[in-house]
Design an enzyme around this catalytic site. Structure first.
Site, PDB file in Angstrom:
ATOM      1  N   ILE A 122       0.836  -1.196   0.000  1.00 49.16           N
ATOM      2  CA  ILE A 122       0.000   0.000   0.000  1.00 49.16           C
ATOM      3  C   ILE A 122       0.870   1.245   0.000  1.00 49.16           C
ATOM      4  CG2 ILE A 122      -0.228   0.108   2.530  1.00 49.16           C
ATOM      5  CD1 ILE A 122      -3.244   0.858   1.990  1.00 49.16           C
ATOM      6  N   CYS A 123       0.349   2.307  -0.592  1.00 44.13           N
ATOM      7  CA  CYS A 123       1.014   3.613  -0.577  1.00 44.13           C
ATOM      8  C   CYS A 123      -0.071   4.674  -0.411  1.00 44.13           C
ATOM      9  CB  CYS A 123       1.822   3.825  -1.863  1.00 44.13           C
ATOM     10  SG  CYS A 123       0.821   3.948  -3.350  1.00 44.13           S
ATOM     11  N   ARG A 124       0.138   5.849  -0.899  1.00 40.57           N
ATOM     12  CA  ARG A 124      -0.860   6.911  -0.760  1.00 40.57           C
ATOM     13  C   ARG A 124      -2.048   6.698  -1.696  1.00 40.57           C
ATOM     14  NH1 ARG A 124      -1.971  11.843  -3.219  1.00 40.57           N
ATOM     15  NH2 ARG A 124      -3.010  13.318  -1.842  1.00 40.57           N
TER      16      ARG A 124
END
Length: 163
Positions: A122-124
């Site tokens: 996951i990231c932004r």
């Protein structure tokens, strides 16, 4: 420029190694070469269409895109949630239990993780996590899942962040 007559055109086409039969458009059009028979255009188009159809139905190798709802519902006891944002972003809030491993360090630090455990990345917003997911697959990880929409989608779904 000289006006070409049908016989002149036929001679030029024959000189190029192209043959044509008048059994319909594209039927019988192909290249001639001694000892090699090239397929006619309709046959070639049919083969290419089947290839494209089969390749689009084939399972995608690599990582799998998942939603934040799938991450929230994930119950694998050995799952890993990998947050590939920068440390200041992680400190502002992350998925509970997520491990910080910034994208720039994934290639060099991922060896510390088990390659057979499900890894949710996951990231932004989902862009960096897709890059990290490709890298993990290249490094031999078997079950990589890219969380689409990232932390933004996580928050929009109303899920809590850990700080």
């Amino acid at each position: 420029m000289k006006k070409m007559l049908p016989d002149d055109i036929r001679k030029q086409v024959q000189g190029l190694g192209i043959r044509h039969t008048s059994a319909g458009p594209f039927r019988g059009v192909g290249l001639k070469h001694p000892g090699i028979r090239f397929p006619s255009a309709p046959w070639l188009v049919a083969v290419l269409a089947v290839f494209v159809l089969l390749s689009s139905c084939a399972p995608k190798s690599g990582y799998k895109d998942v939603s934040v709802q799938e991450l929230q519902a994930a119950s694998e006891p050995n799952r890993i949630v990998l947050d590939v944002r920068e440390p200041y972003e992680y400190a502002e809030g992350h998925v509970p239990g997520a491990i910080l491993l910034p994208l720039g360090q994934v290639a060099t630090q991922a060896a510390q993780l088990p390659k057979d455990a499900p890894v949710y990345v996951i990231c932004r917003s989902g862009n960096r996590s897709a890059q990290a997911s490709r890298t993990l697959v290249e490094l031999g990880f078997k079950d990589v899942r890219n969380v689409q929409g990232g932390i933004l989608a996580w928050q929009s779904a109303g899920y809590a962040l850990e700080r």
